[in-house]
Design an enzyme around this catalytic site. Structure first.
Site, PDB file in Angstrom:
ATOM      1  CG  ASN A 173      -5.912 120.870 -15.588  1.00  0.00           C
ATOM      2  OD1 ASN A 173      -5.828 120.983 -16.808  1.00  0.00           O
ATOM      3  ND2 ASN A 173      -4.953 120.337 -14.863  1.00  0.00           N
ATOM      4  CD  GLU A 217      -2.157 122.417 -11.821  1.00  0.00           C
ATOM      5  OE1 GLU A 217      -0.993 122.877 -11.734  1.00  0.00           O
ATOM      6  OE2 GLU A 217      -2.420 121.184 -11.879  1.00  0.00           O
ATOM      7  CB  CYS A 259     -11.294 119.599 -11.937  1.00  0.00           C
ATOM      8  SG  CYS A 259     -10.492 118.945 -10.475  1.00  0.00           S
ATOM      9  CD  GLU A 302     -12.948 116.286 -14.635  1.00  0.00           C
ATOM     10  OE1 GLU A 302     -12.266 117.296 -14.378  1.00  0.00           O
ATOM     11  OE2 GLU A 302     -12.573 115.140 -14.382  1.00  0.00           O
ATOM     12  CB  CYS A 306     -11.579 114.588  -8.460  1.00  0.00           C
ATOM     13  SG  CYS A 306     -12.355 116.212  -8.432  1.00  0.00           S
ATOM     14  CB  CYS A 356     -15.327 116.747 -11.114  1.00  0.00           C
ATOM     15  SG  CYS A 356     -14.082 118.043 -11.201  1.00  0.00           S
TER      16      CYS A 356
HETATM   17  N1  THU Z   1      -7.782 117.334 -12.298  1.00  0.00           N
HETATM   18  C1  THU Z   1      -8.826 117.563 -13.149  1.00  0.00           C
HETATM   19  O1  THU Z   1      -8.817 118.519 -13.930  1.00  0.00           O
HETATM   20  N2  THU Z   1      -9.872 116.703 -13.102  1.00  0.00           N
HETATM   21  C2  THU Z   1      -9.995 115.643 -12.248  1.00  0.00           C
HETATM   22  O2  THU Z   1     -11.021 114.995 -12.197  1.00  0.00           O
HETATM   23  C3  THU Z   1      -8.854 115.285 -11.403  1.00  0.00           C
HETATM   24  C4  THU Z   1      -7.742 116.256 -11.344  1.00  0.00           C
HETATM   25  C5  THU Z   1      -6.642 118.262 -12.335  1.00  0.00           C
HETATM   26  C6  THU Z   1      -6.525 119.121 -11.113  1.00  0.00           C
HETATM   27  C7  THU Z   1      -5.042 119.438 -11.139  1.00  0.00           C
HETATM   28  O3  THU Z   1      -4.832 120.558 -11.981  1.00  0.00           O
HETATM   29  C8  THU Z   1      -4.403 118.230 -11.776  1.00  0.00           C
HETATM   30  O4  THU Z   1      -5.458 117.510 -12.429  1.00  0.00           O
HETATM   31  C9  THU Z   1      -3.719 117.297 -10.802  1.00  0.00           C
HETATM   32  O5  THU Z   1      -4.550 116.947  -9.761  1.00  0.00           O
END
Ligand code: THU
Length: 136
Positions: free
Chosen positions: A42, A44, A53, A55, A86, A89
């Site tokens: 991920n 941010e 994300c 994925e 999520c 993704c």
């Molecule tokens: N996140 C992912 O990388 N994958 C997911 O399927 C759910 C959420 C990350 C996004 C963000 O950086 C952190 O998790 C919190 O939501």
């Protein structure tokens, strides 16, 4: 590659996760039908909604590497629970492989699903207005 090795690849991504806002680190590895493996983490952003994300990061790596057909996606976090990908993704993976197997590993829990269980009615290429259902 075994699911355990895919999880090792995904876990290695935790070190590269950029998550100064949520502090929730996620790594992912996606395996193409050819056996090629692509990993992501991920990423941010100060503009929170721009976060990518793990994925989707892995899928982007795979597509950029010339791979669009996938069989397995593995997610690793450093939380205790095994989290599901999520919805965004799931939708992005479904674009290329609606029947991908999804594995998730937390510190104390493991889970697996078919992508179709997580997102049974993904919006598809053929559904997109004006696409004419063209080739991927
Ligand atoms: N996140 C992912 O990388 N994958 C997911 O399927 C759910 C959420 C990350 C996004 C963000 O950086 C952190 O998790 C919190 O939501």
């Amino acid at each position: 590659m075994s699911v355990d090795l895919l999880a090792t690849r995904a876990r290695a991504m935790l070190a590269h996760s950029y998550a100064p806002y949520s502090r929730f680190r996620v790594g992912a590895a996606i395996e193409s039908v050819t056996g090629a493996v692509f990993a992501g983490c991920n990423v941010e952003n100060a503009s929170y909604g721009l976060t990518i994300c793990a994925e989707r990061s892995a899928v982007a790596q795979a597509v950029a590497g010339g791979h669009r057909r996938f069989r397995r996606l593995v997610i690793v976090t450093d939380s205790d629970r095994a989290v599901a990908p999520c919805g965004a993704c799931c939708q992005v993976v479904a674009e290329f492989a609606a029947d991908t197997q999804v594995f998730s590993f937390g510190n104390t829990e493991e889970k697996r699903w078919q992508l179709t269980d997580l997102l049974p009615n993904a919006f598809q290429l053929a559904d997109a207005a004006g696409s004419g259902g063209g080739d991927k």
